[in-house]
Design a protein around this motif. Sequence first.
Motif, short mmCIF file in Angstrom:
data_model
loop_
_atom_site.label_atom_id
_atom_site.label_comp_id
_atom_site.label_asym_id
_atom_site.label_seq_id
_atom_site.Cartn_x
_atom_site.Cartn_y
_atom_site.Cartn_z
N LYS A 1 -20.43 -47.55 -71.67
CA LYS A 1 -19.93 -47.52 -73.19
C LYS A 1 -20.10 -48.76 -73.45
N PRO A 2 -20.48 -48.98 -75.30
CA PRO A 2 -19.66 -49.62 -75.88
C PRO A 2 -17.88 -49.29 -76.19
N ARG A 3 -17.11 -50.34 -76.95
CA ARG A 3 -16.00 -49.67 -77.23
C ARG A 3 -16.27 -49.44 -78.71
N LYS A 4 -15.17 -48.17 -78.96
CA LYS A 4 -15.32 -47.53 -80.09
C LYS A 4 -14.85 -48.71 -81.12
N GLY A 5 -14.00 -49.12 -80.69
CA GLY A 5 -12.53 -49.69 -82.29
C GLY A 5 -12.16 -51.48 -81.74
N VAL A 6 -11.48 -52.02 -82.13
CA VAL A 6 -11.64 -53.37 -82.03
C VAL A 6 -10.11 -53.87 -81.56
N ALA A 7 -9.24 -52.72 -81.54
CA ALA A 7 -7.95 -53.08 -81.08
C ALA A 7 -7.57 -53.21 -79.28
N GLY A 8 -7.12 -54.02 -78.98
CA GLY A 8 -6.56 -54.69 -77.67
C GLY A 8 -5.69 -53.45 -77.54
N PRO A 9 -5.59 -53.32 -75.89
CA PRO A 9 -4.26 -52.59 -75.81
C PRO A 9 -2.99 -52.61 -76.01
N SER A 10 -2.72 -54.40 -76.76
CA SER A 10 -1.38 -54.56 -77.38
C SER A 10 -1.52 -53.47 -79.16
N GLY A 11 -2.56 -53.59 -79.46
CA GLY A 11 -3.32 -53.13 -81.02
C GLY A 11 -3.51 -54.04 -81.67
N MET A 12 -3.74 -55.52 -81.22
CA MET A 12 -3.62 -56.39 -82.23
C MET A 12 -4.98 -56.66 -81.64
N GLU A 13 -5.88 -57.15 -83.09
CA GLU A 13 -7.63 -57.22 -82.82
C GLU A 13 -7.59 -58.66 -82.24
N ARG A 14 -9.02 -58.32 -81.09
CA ARG A 14 -9.35 -58.70 -79.68
C ARG A 14 -10.76 -59.79 -80.29
N ARG A 15 -10.73 -59.90 -81.62
CA ARG A 15 -12.27 -60.31 -81.59
C ARG A 15 -11.78 -61.86 -82.54
N GLU A 16 -12.81 -62.56 -83.02
CA GLU A 16 -12.08 -63.22 -84.27
C GLU A 16 -13.39 -62.36 -85.31
N LYS A 17 -13.96 -61.96 -85.50
CA LYS A 17 -14.69 -61.44 -86.12
C LYS A 17 -15.09 -59.80 -86.44
N LYS A 18 -14.87 -59.23 -87.35
CA LYS A 18 -14.89 -57.69 -86.94
C LYS A 18 -16.05 -57.32 -86.88
N THR A 19 -16.23 -57.14 -85.85
CA THR A 19 -17.97 -56.82 -85.33
C THR A 19 -18.14 -54.96 -84.85
N GLN A 20 -18.94 -54.83 -85.17
CA GLN A 20 -18.82 -53.29 -84.03
C GLN A 20 -20.09 -53.71 -82.90
#
Length: 92
Positions: A37-56
Amino acid sequence: MEIIIGSSPQIGQSFPTNQPAGSSSGMVEAKLLHVRKPRKGVAGPSGMERREKKTQDPLKGRVLTLLIPDADTLPKDIDSGSYRVMLRFQKK
């Protein structure tokens, strides 16, 4: 499963392109390794943003992991992102 990789046709003169043997139709055979399934959040395991753009990711989307047994059948510039990929599934 069959994967069709292609781009929109160019306007103007068309010259024959050098394509690997067996890929003249743009068909590439692949093995489906995993579906999730697609990711629900944008944070990686460290809690930081894992993508350059904030997309859903689309809610009804699925992420497919594919294995292409012969990479020579892929376009050399596949990393450029200028290709559309269309999937056609066939049962064995």
